[in-house]
Design a protein around this motif. Structure first.
Motif, PDB file in Angstrom:
ATOM      1  N   LEU A 348      39.916  43.892  33.274  1.00 40.28           N
ATOM      2  CA  LEU A 348      41.209  43.397  33.733  1.00 40.28           C
ATOM      3  C   LEU A 348      42.039  44.557  34.284  1.00 40.28           C
ATOM      4  N   ALA A 349      43.090  44.207  35.011  1.00 42.07           N
ATOM      5  CA  ALA A 349      44.018  45.219  35.512  1.00 42.07           C
ATOM      6  C   ALA A 349      44.761  45.855  34.349  1.00 42.07           C
ATOM      7  N   ASN A 350      45.130  47.127  34.501  1.00 42.77           N
ATOM      8  CA  ASN A 350      45.827  47.858  33.435  1.00 42.77           C
ATOM      9  C   ASN A 350      47.105  47.173  32.976  1.00 42.77           C
ATOM     10  N   GLY A 351      47.768  46.467  33.891  1.00 43.37           N
ATOM     11  CA  GLY A 351      49.016  45.809  33.540  1.00 43.37           C
ATOM     12  C   GLY A 351      48.874  44.819  32.403  1.00 43.37           C
ATOM     13  N   SER A 352      47.660  44.301  32.212  1.00 46.26           N
ATOM     14  CA  SER A 352      47.435  43.322  31.142  1.00 46.26           C
ATOM     15  C   SER A 352      47.661  43.923  29.758  1.00 46.26           C
ATOM     16  N   MET A 353      47.587  45.234  29.632  1.00 49.26           N
ATOM     17  CA  MET A 353      47.727  45.881  28.326  1.00 49.26           C
ATOM     18  C   MET A 353      49.168  46.009  27.876  1.00 49.26           C
ATOM     19  N   SER A 354      50.125  45.864  28.809  1.00 51.99           N
ATOM     20  CA  SER A 354      51.517  46.134  28.441  1.00 51.99           C
ATOM     21  C   SER A 354      52.520  45.145  29.011  1.00 51.99           C
ATOM     22  N   SER A 355      52.107  44.255  29.905  1.00 53.52           N
ATOM     23  CA  SER A 355      53.044  43.344  30.553  1.00 53.52           C
ATOM     24  C   SER A 355      53.771  42.468  29.537  1.00 53.52           C
ATOM     25  N   LYS A 356      55.067  42.259  29.799  1.00 52.13           N
ATOM     26  CA  LYS A 356      55.870  41.383  28.946  1.00 52.13           C
ATOM     27  C   LYS A 356      56.493  40.243  29.753  1.00 52.13           C
ATOM     28  N   GLN A 357      56.097  40.126  31.012  1.00 53.83           N
ATOM     29  CA  GLN A 357      56.691  39.112  31.870  1.00 53.83           C
ATOM     30  C   GLN A 357      56.191  37.710  31.504  1.00 53.83           C
ATOM     31  N   SER A 358      57.077  36.759  31.608  1.00 52.25           N
ATOM     32  CA  SER A 358      56.744  35.330  31.480  1.00 52.25           C
ATOM     33  C   SER A 358      55.948  35.018  30.217  1.00 52.25           C
ATOM     34  N   GLY A 359      56.284  35.681  29.139  1.00 59.70           N
ATOM     35  CA  GLY A 359      55.657  35.371  27.865  1.00 59.70           C
ATOM     36  C   GLY A 359      54.333  36.057  27.601  1.00 59.70           C
ATOM     37  N   GLU A 360      53.874  36.940  28.493  1.00 59.85           N
ATOM     38  CA  GLU A 360      52.584  37.603  28.296  1.00 59.85           C
ATOM     39  C   GLU A 360      52.601  38.508  27.059  1.00 59.85           C
TER      40      GLU A 360
END
Length: 538
Positions: A348-360
């Motif tokens: 997965l993209a690195n953003g998946s490890m830290s994203s907090k947008q839209s409930g992630e």
């Protein structure tokens, strides 16, 4: 197998071609069509013809073996055995009708090669259920240059997939097919991400998961690279006779890519039926609704937006993923498909490890607290030619207990973090690969942490390595607000000090004196002021 003669009096073919020779011949064949169509089209043309040549060569090889075994039988009775379909299918060889055999095609090519090839593809699909709807029938279209197509057939005729000593035709063509997928991926650039994952990345996932037996599933299988690498793993570790200990199941949304996967699996002697009878979107039309897999391996499209979401979908056990990004839809789909002791590896993209947008962030917290996340690996840059987005690996598992007789390490309440960003070797200015040693370093670290049989065999014990790996508790992860970037946990690598090195403070003082000796008094004052302002971050 004895050397065959070319049709139309073109002389004898050599009895053997090396894999490198075959690759060179066939890439020249691809160049014949490169100028008249885009990369996606000529990929279908060339790989379709390579597959046709393979099934024809494999059929001819098997026919010769049958004939050799009938040397003591009267010639009048041999025909019945030579045309017994079971004699071929029992040896995992596709039945090839006479009008689809390569010698027939070459001999009759001057009368209209495009129609001959379409008819051959159609005949093979009719006679082999596993290939129904798979082979391309695109050779007799108005926009196809028939002269170039005839030259392509002539070039492919120079490639022999049989007669390689102990190596099966299947092995030789398998390597050729993989080589071509990689070359076409390079040619297509960003579009290639839908069908090709770099081999070294696939190998990390396979080596960590160790899929010796059971159900292997890929919900976005591309051209089938995860399955092929799983078979290679089993063959290398347990022997060819155990390759059927794994059963593969997959799904692919793109029609062309689905066809590539079917051919790739067939070439590698794997049953392509597990990839379904049609391409389909995994979220909108799950072809394996009751699947509970032992191993799941996937490289989903990064940060996919506007996907087919139903808020009431039972797969969203940890929260409804946002419509703007499907990363957490893929993670939850995969978690839902895992068996009671199943494990998964996902790119997965690195953003998946830290994203907090839209409930992630809340979904990630729920997955961590449910004990699903086993290991996070930060990958080095430049592994993917198809995207500049930094990538990572998620490893999920349904059971971190010792699992009874397996006597694994009890890792409940822990997550392993591996920072592999410093690994890899640049093969050119833009592309990096993970070497065998790099792959082993990552896999061995995970196996030692988990206490697997392979780690015990090698007498490997896990320990944290500053700058590379760290086993964190869920409480520690919670303290970092459930951000899963390995860099936050592994710390800095220890630097071995040189006992003969000049102390840092002495070195700074010496260099400062040497620098100031070159300036007059007013310039020295300005330098001091600038230095102090810099320290204050002004």
């Amino acid at each position: 197998m004895p050397p065959r003669k070319r049709a139309s009096g073109q002389g004898e073919l050599p009895g053997m071609s090396s894999t490198k020779q075959i690759q060179d011949i066939l890439w020249k064949a691809a160049d014949k069509l490169r100028g008249s169509m885009d990369a996606a089209q000529y990929k279908e043309f060339v790989l379709g013809l390579v597959f046709l040549k393979y099934v024809s060569d494999a059929f001819a090889e098997r026919r010769y073996q049958i004939a050799e075994s009938l040397s003591d039988i009267p010639e009048s009775r041999r025909a019945a055995f030579l045309d017994d379909r079971d004699e071929y299918t029992s040896a995992n060889v596709f039945w090839v009708p006479e009008n689809a055999r390569w010698d027939y095609l070459v001999e009759n090519a001057p009368s209209g090669v495009g129609k001959l090839l379409d008819d051959a593809m159609d005949a093979i699909m009719r006679e082999n259920r596993a290939l129904t709807g798979v082979l391309p029938k695109i050779f007799n279209r108005d926009n196809v240059d028939q002269k170039r197509l005839k030259e392509l057939v002539d070039l492919i005729s120079d490639a022999r997939f049989t007669g390689h000593g102990e190596r099966k035709a299947q092995d030789v063509l398998g390597e050729v097919y993989e080589y071509f997928l990689e070359r076409f991926a390079r040619a297509e650039g960003k579009r290639a991400g839908e069908f090709y994952t770099p081999e070294s990345v696939v190998r990390v996932i396979v080596e960590v998961l160790e899929p010796y037996s059971g159900r292997v599933y890929d919900p976005c299988c591309g051209s089938g690279g995860m399955f092929v690498q799983s078979k290679k793993f089993v063959e290398a570790r347990a022997g060819r006779e155990h390759t059927h200990d794994i059963a593969i199941y997959g799904q692919e949304a793109n029609e062309r890519t689905w066809r590539l996967a079917k051919m790739n699996l067939a070439i590698h002697g794997m049953d392509p039926v597990g990839t379904g009878d049609r391409w389909a979107d995994t979220f909108a039309d799950d072809k394996h609704p009751d699947m509970r897999a032992d191993f799941i391996m996937a490289n989903p499209p990064f940060n996919m937006s506007d996907w087919a979401r139903r808020e009431s979908d039972p797969r969203w056990r940890y929260g409804v993923p946002p419509l703007s990004n499907a990363n957490y839809a893929w993670l939850q789909h995969i978690a839902y498909k895992l068996g009671d002791r199943g494990s998964a590896g996902i790119v997965l993209a690195n953003g998946s490890m830290s994203s907090k947008q839209s409930g992630e962030g809340e979904i990630r917290r729920a997955m961590v607290e449910a004990g699903l996340v086993a290991c996070m690996v930060a990958l080095p840059p430049n592994l993917f030619r198809t995207t500049a987005i930094p990538a990572c690996l998620w490893f999920l598992t349904k059971d971190k207990t010792p699992q009874g007789a397996k006597a694994l390490a009890d890792r409940r309440g822990e997550i392993l973090f591996i920072d592999a960003r410093a690994l890899g070797t640049m093969v050119d200015r833009t592309e990096r690969i993970l070497t065998d040693d790099d792959i082993a370093k990552i896999a061995d670290t995970y196996h030692a942490w988990r206490g697997t049989k392979s780690a015990k065999t090698k007498d490997q014990k896990y320990e944290d390595v500053p700058g590379f790996c760290y086993s964190a508790t869920v409480d520690e992860v919670a303290a970092h607000d459930y951000v899963l970037n390995p860099g936050r946990y592994v710390g800095a690598a220890e630097v071995e000090e040189d006992p003969d090195a000049e102390p840092l403070a002495d070195r700074i003082e010496r260099l400062t004196k040497e620098l100031y000796a070159h300036f007059d008094e007013s310039t020295r004052l300005e330098a001091v002021v600038r230095t102090q302002l810099g320290r204050l971050d002004v």
